[in-house]
Design an enzyme around this catalytic site. Structure first.
Site, PDB file in Angstrom:
ATOM      1  CE  LYS A  40      -4.138  -2.168   1.843  1.00 45.45           C
ATOM      2  NZ  LYS A  40      -4.913  -2.438   3.034  1.00 45.45           N
TER       3      LYS A  40
ATOM      4  CE  LYS B 248      -4.575  -9.899  -0.373  1.00 48.81           C
ATOM      5  NZ  LYS B 248      -4.761  -9.596   0.999  1.00 48.81           N
TER       6      LYS B 248
ATOM      7  CE  LYS C  56     -13.077  -7.288   2.628  1.00 52.27           C
ATOM      8  NZ  LYS C  56     -12.961  -6.959   4.032  1.00 52.27           N
TER       9      LYS C  56
HETATM   10  N1  TYM Z   1      -8.009 -14.094  -1.336  1.00 50.59           N
HETATM   11  C1  TYM Z   1      -8.043 -14.595  -0.103  1.00 50.59           C
HETATM   12  N2  TYM Z   1      -7.931 -15.924   0.100  1.00 50.59           N
HETATM   13  C2  TYM Z   1      -8.002 -16.461   1.347  1.00 50.59           C
HETATM   14  N3  TYM Z   1      -8.199 -15.703   2.477  1.00 50.59           N
HETATM   15  C3  TYM Z   1      -8.318 -14.366   2.318  1.00 50.59           C
HETATM   16  C4  TYM Z   1      -8.245 -13.744   1.040  1.00 50.59           C
HETATM   17  N4  TYM Z   1      -8.408 -12.403   1.213  1.00 50.59           N
HETATM   18  C5  TYM Z   1      -8.575 -12.186   2.537  1.00 50.59           C
HETATM   19  N5  TYM Z   1      -8.524 -13.377   3.197  1.00 50.59           N
HETATM   20  C6  TYM Z   1      -8.663 -13.573   4.649  1.00 50.59           C
HETATM   21  O1  TYM Z   1      -9.853 -12.913   5.100  1.00 50.59           O
HETATM   22  C7  TYM Z   1      -9.647 -12.403   6.427  1.00 50.59           C
HETATM   23  C8  TYM Z   1      -9.991 -10.915   6.490  1.00 50.59           C
HETATM   24  O2  TYM Z   1      -9.213 -10.212   5.517  1.00 50.59           O
HETATM   25  P1  TYM Z   1      -8.679  -8.755   5.764  1.00 50.59           P
HETATM   26  O3  TYM Z   1      -7.913  -8.358   4.542  1.00 50.59           O
HETATM   27  O4  TYM Z   1      -9.786  -7.852   6.209  1.00 50.59           O
HETATM   28  O5  TYM Z   1      -7.655  -8.996   6.969  1.00 50.59           O
HETATM   29  C9  TYM Z   1      -6.777  -8.032   7.389  1.00 50.59           C
HETATM   30  O6  TYM Z   1      -6.583  -6.986   6.806  1.00 50.59           O
HETATM   31  C10 TYM Z   1      -6.128  -8.329   8.732  1.00 50.59           C
HETATM   32  N6  TYM Z   1      -4.927  -7.525   8.857  1.00 50.59           N
HETATM   33  C11 TYM Z   1      -7.168  -8.037   9.807  1.00 50.59           C
HETATM   34  C12 TYM Z   1      -6.690  -8.168  11.218  1.00 50.59           C
HETATM   35  C13 TYM Z   1      -6.467  -7.147  12.083  1.00 50.59           C
HETATM   36  N7  TYM Z   1      -6.114  -7.637  13.302  1.00 50.59           N
HETATM   37  C14 TYM Z   1      -6.085  -8.988  13.241  1.00 50.59           C
HETATM   38  C15 TYM Z   1      -5.755  -9.940  14.208  1.00 50.59           C
HETATM   39  C16 TYM Z   1      -5.812 -11.271  13.830  1.00 50.59           C
HETATM   40  C17 TYM Z   1      -6.172 -11.678  12.550  1.00 50.59           C
HETATM   41  C18 TYM Z   1      -6.508 -10.734  11.569  1.00 50.59           C
HETATM   42  C19 TYM Z   1      -6.458  -9.380  11.926  1.00 50.59           C
HETATM   43  C20 TYM Z   1      -8.149 -12.652   6.753  1.00 50.59           C
HETATM   44  O7  TYM Z   1      -8.052 -13.813   7.556  1.00 50.59           O
HETATM   45  C21 TYM Z   1      -7.524 -12.887   5.406  1.00 50.59           C
HETATM   46  O8  TYM Z   1      -6.370 -13.703   5.474  1.00 50.59           O
END
Ligand code: TYM
Length: 336
Positions: A150, A230, A233
């Site tokens: 980003k 991947k 969004k």
């Molecule tokens: N294409 C994909 N294939 C498989 N899994 C995917 C794909 N895109 C998203 N994910 C999973 O979805 C969850 C939420 O995604 P985020 O991008 O909001 O996820 C994030 O941006 C994190 N930083 C949010 C966060 C903040 N604090 C935390 C503490 C523990 C675990 C997670 C978090 C995630 O599990 C992500 O791995």
């Protein structure tokens, strides 16, 4: 281009992708070990950037719903503090938070089993993040995915974007979490949380368990337009991402246009099919799988008051757990 759409659809045919990461870092969810009701604590988070997509669902949310029945204590957070590490329109963010709450409930998250809350309503997250940030070196953060992607490789992002993974470590450690269900894209962030826990424990005495990732069998769902990345969004290509609220027509269109190197030998249940037939088969499976979620989501979205109440109650319960832990951290670092 010979890139596999089938890789993003493997889940449908029940193929289990192999975990390439070391055992100490992660555990695949559907093992006997995890089927036993566990005494540990599960924590995970998701950013409120709209209705989840198929990657979120298959990589994370589907297993969240299972884990809440398998673990003694389970918390899921809508991480709005993380969301503002990139610019957000306030009205849009407010809507997205409630839409995501409705989506999580529609995916089976049950507030009777899991604590569902907004990160910004539990101020201990930000406070612990500051303390952990003082234990984290700048070079350790520079190579982590959020910053690299980003800040556009030019060190252009905000301080918040740079320290994003420290806040994520605080989310996890604040509840002394033992297991963190995430998709593969989050593994490096989890490694940082493990490192920070070790550093704290060494400096101030054992307090934090070293959290483990729980990977679902579909740990990385790929973009339907560019399978080298991947599903995300923030992908600007409309056809790359399947949202849980996409109409059946949209789903068919997106799979029909998906980039593929599919050959019918690759997946036994599709043997003999032409690529177009195979794509339609997968689109129909996705429509079938998401239809109940779409219907439930529509119903839940209409009752904003209920969604607000779920989040308020969740934040109260999260604070009851967070406050004593932060108090203990204060003691250890010498604030009291
Ligand atoms: N294409 C994909 N294939 C498989 N899994 C995917 C794909 N895109 C998203 N994910 C999973 O979805 C969850 C939420 O995604 P985020 O991008 O909001 O996820 C994030 O941006 C994190 N930083 C949010 C966060 C903040 N604090 C935390 C503490 C523990 C675990 C997670 C978090 C995630 O599990 C992500 O791995």
């Amino acid at each position: 281009m010979a890139v596999p759409v089938r890789a993003s659809m493997k889940w449908f045919f029940g193929s289990i992708q192999r975990c390439s990461v070391t055992k100490s870092l992660c555990t695949q969810v559907k093992t006997t070990e995890n089927k036993v009701r566990c005494g540990g604590r599960v924590f995970s988070g998701i950013q409120p950037t709209g209705v989840p997509h198929l990657g979120n669902y298959l990589g994370a949310l589907e297993q969240w719903a299972e884990l809440q029945r398998e673990y003694r204590s389970v918390l899921f957070s809508i991480v709005d503090l993380h969301a503002i590490t990139v610019p957000q329109d306030p009205a849009h963010l407010r809507d997205n938070i409630l839409d995501l709450t409705a989506s999580l409930l529609a995916c089976g998250i049950d507030p009777a089993h899991a604590v569902l809350f907004r990160q910004s309503q539990v101020s201990e997250h930000a406070e612990l993040s500051w303390i952990l940030g003082c234990l984290t070196s700048m070079p350790r953060l520079r190579h982590l995915p959020q910053w690299k992607m980003k800040s556009k490789g030019k060190n252009e992002g905000s301080v918040g974007l740079f320290t994003y993974p420290v806040l994520q470590a605080a989310d996890i450690l604040l509840y002394r979490s033992t297991h963190v269900p995430v998709g593969e894209d989050q593994l490096q962030h989890l490694e940082l949380a493990q490192d920070v826990a070790r550093i704290f424990n060494k400096q101030y005495g054992d307090l934090f368990p070293i959290p483990k990732a729980l990977l679902s069998s579909t740990r990385r769902v790929k973009s339907l337009r560019d399978p080298s990345s991947k599903m995300s969004k923030s992908d600007p290509h409309r056809l790359a991402t399947v949202s849980l609220t996409d109409s059946p027509d949209d789903i068919v269109l997106k799979f029909r246009r998906a980039v593929t190197d599919f050959t019918s030998e690759a997946v036994a249940s599709a043997r003999g099919l032409q690529t177009a037939q195979y794509k339609l088969l997968v689109a129909e499976a996705v429509i079938h799988r998401t239809a109940p979620l779409r219907a439930e989501l529509g119903r839940l979205r209409a009752d904003r008051g209920h969604l607000e109440r779920v989040l308020t109650r969740g934040a109260q319960r999260a604070r009851e757990l967070a406050a004593p832990l932060l108090q203990e951290v204060h003691k250890r670092v010498g604030f009291c």
